[in-house]
Design an enzyme around this catalytic site. Sequence first.
Site, mmCIF file in Angstrom:
data_model
loop_
_atom_site.group_PDB
_atom_site.id
_atom_site.type_symbol
_atom_site.label_atom_id
_atom_site.label_comp_id
_atom_site.label_asym_id
_atom_site.label_seq_id
_atom_site.Cartn_x
_atom_site.Cartn_y
_atom_site.Cartn_z
ATOM 1 N N ALA A 1 20.729 -48.294 -0.410
ATOM 2 C CA ALA A 1 21.306 -48.086 0.924
ATOM 3 C C ALA A 1 20.312 -47.343 1.806
ATOM 4 O O ALA A 1 19.160 -47.109 1.419
ATOM 5 C CB ALA A 1 22.618 -47.306 0.802
ATOM 6 N N ASN A 2 20.751 -46.981 3.005
ATOM 7 C CA ASN A 2 19.937 -46.173 3.899
ATOM 8 C C ASN A 2 20.821 -45.128 4.569
ATOM 9 O O ASN A 2 22.019 -45.067 4.311
ATOM 10 C CB ASN A 2 19.197 -47.040 4.925
ATOM 11 C CG ASN A 2 20.140 -47.867 5.766
ATOM 12 O OD1 ASN A 2 20.984 -47.342 6.471
ATOM 13 N ND2 ASN A 2 19.996 -49.191 5.678
ATOM 14 N N ARG A 3 20.223 -44.330 5.446
ATOM 15 C CA ARG A 3 20.948 -43.172 5.988
ATOM 16 C C ARG A 3 21.738 -43.480 7.258
ATOM 17 O O ARG A 3 22.267 -42.578 7.893
ATOM 18 C CB ARG A 3 19.960 -42.033 6.264
ATOM 19 C CG ARG A 3 19.317 -41.452 5.010
ATOM 20 C CD ARG A 3 18.503 -40.209 5.363
ATOM 21 N NE ARG A 3 17.984 -39.554 4.177
ATOM 22 C CZ ARG A 3 16.801 -39.803 3.637
ATOM 23 N NH1 ARG A 3 16.020 -40.725 4.191
ATOM 24 N NH2 ARG A 3 16.399 -39.163 2.569
ATOM 25 N N SER A 4 21.828 -44.726 7.648
ATOM 26 C CA SER A 4 22.520 -45.041 8.894
ATOM 27 C C SER A 4 24.002 -44.671 8.816
ATOM 28 O O SER A 4 24.697 -45.056 7.875
ATOM 29 C CB SER A 4 22.387 -46.531 9.217
ATOM 30 O OG SER A 4 23.141 -46.858 10.361
ATOM 31 N N ALA B 1 21.517 -51.014 10.545
ATOM 32 C CA ALA B 1 20.280 -50.832 9.786
ATOM 33 C C ALA B 1 20.389 -51.681 8.520
ATOM 34 O O ALA B 1 21.010 -51.279 7.538
ATOM 35 C CB ALA B 1 20.073 -49.360 9.432
#
Length: 401
Positions: free
Chosen positions: A210-213, A276
């Site tokens: 995942a990412n931090r969005s 994102a």
Amino acid sequence: MSASPLAGKRIVLGVTGGIAAYKAIEVSRRLVDAGAHVVPIMTEAAHHFVGTTTLSALASEPVQTELWHNATSPIPHTFVGQGADLIIVAPATAKSIAAYRMGYSHDLLQNTLIATRAPVIVCPAMHTEMWEHPSVVDNIAVLRSRGVHIVEPESGRLAGGDEGAGRLASPESIVAAAERVLGPADLAGVSVVVSAGGTREPIDAVRVIANRSSGKQGYAVAAEAAARGASVTLVTTVSLPTPQGCRIVPVETAAQMQAAMEQAAATHDVVVMAAAVADFRPAQVAEGKLKKRDGAPKIILEPTPDILAGLGSNKRVGQVLVGFAAETDDLVANAQSKLDKKHLDLIVANDVSAPGVGFAHDTNAVTLLRPDAEPVEIDLASKRDIARVVIDAIIALRDAR
């Protein structure tokens, strides 16, 4: 940067006697923060649930409660209503709704509602059985037919511990409704799809890449578009409160987002790709949960589909396509490259390594790039203010065509 449609507006906030009256404090604060002048009126019953001191402190002037002996005017029942740009009743109890429907002018709030020519927003709050009672249903229908705007209650936990429909709409939804009523409606009749959040690509049954969005900027864009009159579809991986007037399409992976965005793009006038999207995903997803005792797994990655490039290649005539670029270096150069290669009409670039910018923050600072104009830098501001600038740019693009 354009101001909120609430800026400079005189808004009467009526608070009636329901347990949800405490939420009126937050509604008042948000309205004031948006630049509105808030005139609070409390009914006698409202005093059982919230004090005048707190509401007076957070509104623009002291709470008014009396028809008689009122310091603001010898005829407050007409003076307050005549000077209003908007009246909001939050919460609105079954009793206050019935009185408004009948024109029963027994207190300052009901007199103000009857005496005004301003638009009115009613935000009901009551137990499910009351909300679903035929008399309340009929009263709401009559108010709607007269042009009153109704912010319907949400479902959730109610006073007493039971659950069901009747919970007062969130302060965000109520303020969004006010923006819709007082806004310019310069996107009326326009359909907009916005993506938001970061995609999650499964490694096994429990783990993801995942990412931090946080999705906050995408949600702000969707909320602003809706407030300006657009029909909005929000394709999202996160579970933030649904912006007023938006339709939610939940997704999780890049493949799911691609399918949802391509389907929506076929029928929407404006496409905003604020999500994102993961650039890579595991080529194989393990069945079940990988066990630590088996040692570190070898994960082979493969590229995910470039959703934005695909949308650009298949862009319909007259459609506006907007991309977002989260960068940590060479902001303008990298964003310009994406703008050109992906056939975008507008790209919103931000340096997510800068303080207060990008992921998880409530603020952002961006640079807007178009094929036919110089880059425009927008200093650090709230994400809703950034969304307002983005929507202004979209409208300018549509007007130019």
